[in-house]
Design a protein around this motif. Structure first.
Motif, PDB file in Angstrom:
ATOM      1  N   SER A  31       9.559 -31.269 -19.445  1.00 44.93           N
ATOM      2  CA  SER A  31       9.643 -30.986 -20.881  1.00 44.93           C
ATOM      3  C   SER A  31       9.384 -32.226 -21.734  1.00 44.93           C
ATOM      4  O   SER A  31       9.569 -32.182 -22.958  1.00 44.93           O
ATOM      5  N   ASP A  32       9.008 -33.334 -21.091  1.00 42.99           N
ATOM      6  CA  ASP A  32       8.640 -34.561 -21.806  1.00 42.99           C
ATOM      7  C   ASP A  32       9.745 -35.059 -22.728  1.00 42.99           C
ATOM      8  O   ASP A  32       9.487 -35.513 -23.855  1.00 42.99           O
ATOM      9  N   ALA A  33      10.988 -34.989 -22.245  1.00 38.27           N
ATOM     10  CA  ALA A  33      12.115 -35.362 -23.101  1.00 38.27           C
ATOM     11  C   ALA A  33      13.199 -36.072 -22.293  1.00 38.27           C
ATOM     12  O   ALA A  33      13.372 -35.826 -21.096  1.00 38.27           O
ATOM     13  N   VAL A  34      13.938 -36.947 -22.985  1.00 39.89           N
ATOM     14  CA  VAL A  34      15.110 -37.605 -22.420  1.00 39.89           C
ATOM     15  C   VAL A  34      16.233 -37.493 -23.444  1.00 39.89           C
ATOM     16  O   VAL A  34      16.078 -37.913 -24.599  1.00 39.89           O
ATOM     17  N   HIS A  35      17.346 -36.904 -23.028  1.00 40.68           N
ATOM     18  CA  HIS A  35      18.526 -36.798 -23.882  1.00 40.68           C
ATOM     19  C   HIS A  35      19.619 -37.713 -23.353  1.00 40.68           C
ATOM     20  O   HIS A  35      19.667 -38.032 -22.157  1.00 40.68           O
ATOM     21  N   PHE A  36      20.525 -38.105 -24.239  1.00 42.26           N
ATOM     22  CA  PHE A  36      21.601 -39.022 -23.893  1.00 42.26           C
ATOM     23  C   PHE A  36      22.941 -38.451 -24.336  1.00 42.26           C
ATOM     24  O   PHE A  36      23.026 -37.782 -25.368  1.00 42.26           O
ATOM     25  N   MET A  37      23.969 -38.734 -23.551  1.00 42.65           N
ATOM     26  CA  MET A  37      25.332 -38.319 -23.880  1.00 42.65           C
ATOM     27  C   MET A  37      26.293 -39.478 -23.665  1.00 42.65           C
ATOM     28  O   MET A  37      26.160 -40.214 -22.680  1.00 42.65           O
ATOM     29  N   ARG A  38      27.227 -39.647 -24.561  1.00 42.65           N
ATOM     30  CA  ARG A  38      28.350 -40.546 -24.301  1.00 42.65           C
ATOM     31  C   ARG A  38      29.311 -39.790 -23.395  1.00 42.65           C
ATOM     32  O   ARG A  38      29.711 -38.666 -23.701  1.00 42.65           O
ATOM     33  N   SER A  39      29.673 -40.396 -22.283  1.00 45.88           N
ATOM     34  CA  SER A  39      30.500 -39.676 -21.312  1.00 45.88           C
ATOM     35  C   SER A  39      31.930 -39.498 -21.776  1.00 45.88           C
ATOM     36  O   SER A  39      32.638 -38.602 -21.313  1.00 45.88           O
ATOM     37  N   GLY A  40      32.398 -40.357 -22.679  1.00 44.68           N
ATOM     38  CA  GLY A  40      33.788 -40.310 -23.116  1.00 44.68           C
ATOM     39  C   GLY A  40      34.727 -41.103 -22.234  1.00 44.68           C
ATOM     40  O   GLY A  40      35.926 -41.181 -22.520  1.00 44.68           O
ATOM     41  N   THR A  66      19.702 -28.948 -23.768  1.00 46.27           N
ATOM     42  CA  THR A  66      18.570 -29.827 -23.478  1.00 46.27           C
ATOM     43  C   THR A  66      17.281 -29.086 -23.789  1.00 46.27           C
ATOM     44  O   THR A  66      17.305 -27.917 -24.192  1.00 46.27           O
ATOM     45  N   THR A  67      16.160 -29.747 -23.589  1.00 45.65           N
ATOM     46  CA  THR A  67      14.876 -29.104 -23.805  1.00 45.65           C
ATOM     47  C   THR A  67      14.417 -28.369 -22.555  1.00 45.65           C
ATOM     48  O   THR A  67      13.815 -27.304 -22.629  1.00 45.65           O
ATOM     49  N   GLY A  68      14.694 -28.967 -21.388  1.00 45.40           N
ATOM     50  CA  GLY A  68      14.283 -28.371 -20.129  1.00 45.40           C
ATOM     51  C   GLY A  68      15.291 -28.685 -19.039  1.00 45.40           C
ATOM     52  O   GLY A  68      16.428 -29.091 -19.312  1.00 45.40           O
ATOM     53  N   GLN A  69      14.876 -28.486 -17.797  1.00 49.94           N
ATOM     54  CA  GLN A  69      15.760 -28.751 -16.664  1.00 49.94           C
ATOM     55  C   GLN A  69      16.058 -30.244 -16.570  1.00 49.94           C
ATOM     56  O   GLN A  69      15.149 -31.049 -16.459  1.00 49.94           O
ATOM     57  N   PRO A  70      17.346 -30.645 -16.590  1.00 46.64           N
ATOM     58  CA  PRO A  70      17.664 -32.071 -16.618  1.00 46.64           C
ATOM     59  C   PRO A  70      18.034 -32.635 -15.242  1.00 46.64           C
ATOM     60  O   PRO A  70      18.725 -32.003 -14.449  1.00 46.64           O
ATOM     61  N   LYS A  71      17.574 -33.854 -14.980  1.00 45.69           N
ATOM     62  CA  LYS A  71      18.117 -34.650 -13.893  1.00 45.69           C
ATOM     63  C   LYS A  71      19.043 -35.683 -14.512  1.00 45.69           C
ATOM     64  O   LYS A  71      18.675 -36.348 -15.480  1.00 45.69           O
ATOM     65  N   LEU A  72      20.254 -35.823 -13.970  1.00 48.26           N
ATOM     66  CA  LEU A  72      21.314 -36.568 -14.639  1.00 48.26           C
ATOM     67  C   LEU A  72      21.602 -37.900 -13.953  1.00 48.26           C
ATOM     68  O   LEU A  72      21.635 -37.987 -12.720  1.00 48.26           O
ATOM     69  N   TYR A  73      21.854 -38.917 -14.778  1.00 48.95           N
ATOM     70  CA  TYR A  73      22.183 -40.255 -14.296  1.00 48.95           C
ATOM     71  C   TYR A  73      23.353 -40.803 -15.115  1.00 48.95           C
ATOM     72  O   TYR A  73      23.288 -40.820 -16.348  1.00 48.95           O
ATOM     73  N   GLY A  74      24.395 -41.263 -14.436  1.00 47.84           N
ATOM     74  CA  GLY A  74      25.432 -42.021 -15.113  1.00 47.84           C
ATOM     75  C   GLY A  74      24.999 -43.473 -15.208  1.00 47.84           C
ATOM     76  O   GLY A  74      24.588 -44.078 -14.213  1.00 47.84           O
ATOM     77  N   VAL A  75      25.053 -44.060 -16.402  1.00 50.90           N
ATOM     78  CA  VAL A  75      24.585 -45.433 -16.607  1.00 50.90           C
ATOM     79  C   VAL A  75      25.657 -46.252 -17.313  1.00 50.90           C
ATOM     80  O   VAL A  75      26.624 -45.713 -17.841  1.00 50.90           O
ATOM     81  N   ASP A  76      25.459 -47.578 -17.323  1.00 49.88           N
ATOM     82  CA  ASP A  76      26.384 -48.516 -17.957  1.00 49.88           C
ATOM     83  C   ASP A  76      27.802 -48.269 -17.459  1.00 49.88           C
ATOM     84  O   ASP A  76      28.732 -48.092 -18.252  1.00 49.88           O
ATOM     85  N   VAL A  80      26.921 -31.419 -15.017  1.00 51.88           N
ATOM     86  CA  VAL A  80      26.094 -30.565 -14.165  1.00 51.88           C
ATOM     87  C   VAL A  80      24.934 -30.009 -14.978  1.00 51.88           C
ATOM     88  O   VAL A  80      25.139 -29.397 -16.034  1.00 51.88           O
ATOM     89  N   GLY A  81      23.712 -30.220 -14.482  1.00 54.32           N
ATOM     90  CA  GLY A  81      22.544 -29.639 -15.114  1.00 54.32           C
ATOM     91  C   GLY A  81      22.199 -28.307 -14.464  1.00 54.32           C
ATOM     92  O   GLY A  81      22.237 -28.175 -13.244  1.00 54.32           O
ATOM     93  N   ASP A  82      21.848 -27.327 -15.293  1.00 55.87           N
ATOM     94  CA  ASP A  82      21.492 -26.006 -14.768  1.00 55.87           C
ATOM     95  C   ASP A  82      20.048 -26.000 -14.274  1.00 55.87           C
ATOM     96  O   ASP A  82      19.188 -26.700 -14.821  1.00 55.87           O
ATOM     97  N   HIS A  83      19.798 -25.221 -13.215  1.00 53.10           N
ATOM     98  CA  HIS A  83      18.453 -25.169 -12.641  1.00 53.10           C
ATOM     99  C   HIS A  83      17.501 -24.353 -13.504  1.00 53.10           C
ATOM    100  O   HIS A  83      16.305 -24.678 -13.603  1.00 53.10           O
ATOM    101  N   ALA A  84      17.996 -23.291 -14.137  1.00 56.10           N
ATOM    102  CA  ALA A  84      17.123 -22.381 -14.870  1.00 56.10           C
ATOM    103  C   ALA A  84      17.211 -22.571 -16.382  1.00 56.10           C
ATOM    104  O   ALA A  84      16.189 -22.572 -17.080  1.00 56.10           O
TER     105      ALA A  84
END
Length: 601
Positions: A84-93, A62-72, A38-42
């Protein structure tokens, strides 16, 4: 359709088969596990928790408000932060590995990937055939990330340049690419260039052919053989072909409300259909093959968010601003049931104001409720509340990963020791006992597959023939000539989903449904043997073959990495064909990756 395609299992270039370790040696446990991000709005953060054990949580900055996508297939989660001109990645586990008759599930703690991407306004994300493609709207390029590497915690990215910066996307189509195209100058009274359509490009961004008109192009999704995108004129669909992508416009029906269009699409993975928005109060069901291509569903209030059910492709779900969740019958093109699930959320105001977002988790709809500080669990069949999970802050964008699979004893929750055999060398070479042979399901071959014949013709595979000549009985030219006959086919792509096999010739699909018709064990001149697994047509197009036969050196259920295939209408005659053996590799692999795979085996 071409003449019968034949498999030669005794040939020196064979297919590597990943076989499941013997489950009989370990205890097995069937597990269903979903994890919510879940990404926070604020505040710039992502909260993760297990749906059935939400008290255990993980937080990622994160750097800013994130929109989240599950991939692979959910092995990784991408947090796109446009402002915020950024993309972060997480291993879901959570990792799911299909083995035909079952899937294995591996469960570990989620973890942030150290590497990030930065660039001018990342926005649209596409996850398709092993590639995650993120458009940087103000940078004039798309970043192409290896999806499988993400699941391993690595960010391996390249750039696909676009002619000019604009709010658009790029997508892989077979072995080609397409990208949205915008005008040279902004439209009068606007600050952004006008989006004109879609065009084929090479991997370095060089345009190929004309622009397919799609005014105001926005929103994209894949389903089956098709990419669909929204336009002012209708829905533009794209399929892969030998000579590049093929574009078809499906105009909006005359009885749809005038002045509206589609800008968001979701594609089903279980059947070839799309669900899209249409205006503020409508949805459209898009069938790219059969008429009517577009059916309209009027909603009682303005739409907030919608999703398709991956577990039951017949249904979708949409939340309207009065707080009501509606179940959509995609096949019937209508609302099936409705229930109030939250307080009203007006659609007046900014498009990014905090409003609920929905996702699917097995038998439940999972919905963020920003004003209430909750994630709500809703039974998808009854639309009754199944639980509430408090989440600190203002929960907004949401992604759910996971599913059902077999967990093996000793895996625990780290799965470092989860190993699979890469095949018995004797079986691979064709020496085995009859008692070792087992029937195999069509799902062993499920996926999206590309012919390697074009790569032989364009010279990509020349290093393979030189490699074979180093230890073989012919020179490189001799091997190339042999495999030119073996690989030859005009069917550039095959997709297999459920019992449906679709063959693509010049981008045009021919579909059949198939059921197992047993197997045949063949003995070759040098004494080794091979098993062909045979499937008989039960329905579909008249020109689809009556029989298809697979050979991949496997003799028991296991997921094929690639295979030889032959087909035709005479079951017995096909067993005698050994000179033409077209080979298919996953469409997610690039040409050089295929060549490397061949030389490794």
């Amino acid at each position: 359709m071409p003449r019968s395609l034949a498999c030669a299992t005794g040939l020196s270039l064979a297919l590597t088969v990943h076989a499941v370790a013997q489950d009989a040696e370990h205890a097995r446990e069937d597990v269903t596990h979903y994890r919510v991000f879940v990404g926070d709005h604020a505040d710039p953060r992502v909260t993760a928790f297990d749906l059935t054990e939400p008290s255990k949580r993980w937080t990622f900055a994160t750097t800013g408000q994130p929109k989240l996508y599950g991939v692979d297939d959910g092995s990784a989660v991408v947090a796109v932060q446009s402002d915020s001109d950024a993309v972060h990645f997480m291993r879901s586990g959570i990792s799911l590995h299909s083995h035909g008759d079952h899937a294995d599930i591996e469960i570990a703690d989620p973890a942030a990937v150290r590497e990030t991407l930065t660039g001018p306004r990342p926005f649209h994300l596409i996850d398709h055939v092993g590639k995650v493609v993120i458009n940087f709207d103000r940078g004039g390029y798309a970043a192409v990330v290896n999806a499988h590497k993400l699941g391993e915690g690595e960010v391996e990215a390249t750039r696909l340049p676009q002619a000019r910066a604009h709010h658009g996307y790029a997508a892989p189509i077979g072995s080609a690419w397409v990208t949205s195209v915008a005008s040279d100058a902004p439209v009068e009274g606007d600050t952004a260039p006008k989006r004109l359509g879609l065009q084929q490009v090479t991997a370095d961004g060089t345009p190929v052919g004309d622009v397919a008109t799609c005014t105001g192009i926005h929103g994209e999704a894949f389903s089956g053989a098709y990419l669909a995108t929204g336009c002012e004129e209708g829905i533009l669909t794209v399929t892969a072909g030998t000579n590049g992508p093929s574009f078809t416009m499906l105009p909006y029906p005359a009885d749809l409300p005038a002045g509206d269009s589609t800008g968001t699409l979701i594609g089903s993975k279980a059947m070839q259909v799309f669900l899209g928005n249409y205006g503020a109060k409508g949805l459209v069901v898009v069938d790219p093959v059969d008429e009517p291509h577009i059916r309209h569903i009027e909603l009682p209030f303005r739409r907030i968010d919608f999703a398709l059910d991956p577990a039951n492709a017949r249904f979708g779900y949409v939340l309207t601003e009065d707080g009501t969740l509606h179940q959509i019958d995609v096949l019937e093109g209508k609302v099936a049931r409705s229930a109030r699930v939250t307080e009203p959320y007006s659609m007046d105001g900014h498009w990014n104001d905090p409003r609920p977002r929905i996702a699917m988790a097995g038998d439940e709809v999972v919905m963020s409720d920003p004003k209430a500080g909750l994630v709500r669990r809703i039974a998808k069949d009854t639309l009754e509340e199944a639980g509430m999970i408090p989440v600190e802050g203002m929960p907004y964008n949401i992604a759910v990963v996971g599913g059902s699979g077999v967990m093996h004893e000793g895996d625990g929750h780290d799965h470092a020791g989860h190993a699979h055999s890469h095949g018995d060398p004797k079986i691979y070479a064709g020496y085995f006992e009859d008692s070792q042979i087992q029937d195999r399901p069509l799902s062993d071959y499920a996926g999206d597959w590309q012919s390697v014949y074009p790569y032989l013709r364009d010279g990509t595979l020349d290093p393979v023939w030189r490699h074979k000549a180093e230890t073989g009985t012919m020179d490189a030219a001799g091997y190339k000539a042999e495999y030119e006959t073996g690989y030859r086919t005009d069917v550039e792509r095959i997709t297999i989903e459920g019992d449906v096999v679709t063959f693509y010739k010049d981008g045009q699909p021919t579909m059949g449904t198939y059921a197992s018709d047993g197997r045949e064990t063949l003995t070759y001149k040098k004494g080794n043997r091979g098993v062909r697994f045979i499937f008989r047509k039960t329905g579909g197009n008249a020109d689809a073959p009556q029989f298809i036969q697979f050979s991949d050196h496997g003799i028991s259920p296991t997921k094929a990495d690639h295979y030889h295939l032959y087909w035709g209408n005479d079951r017995a005659a096909l067993l005698n064909e050994v000179t033409n053996w077209p080979t298919y590799y996953p469409s997610s692999l690039g040409p050089n990756e295929i060549a490397s795979e061949m030389m490794a085996h």
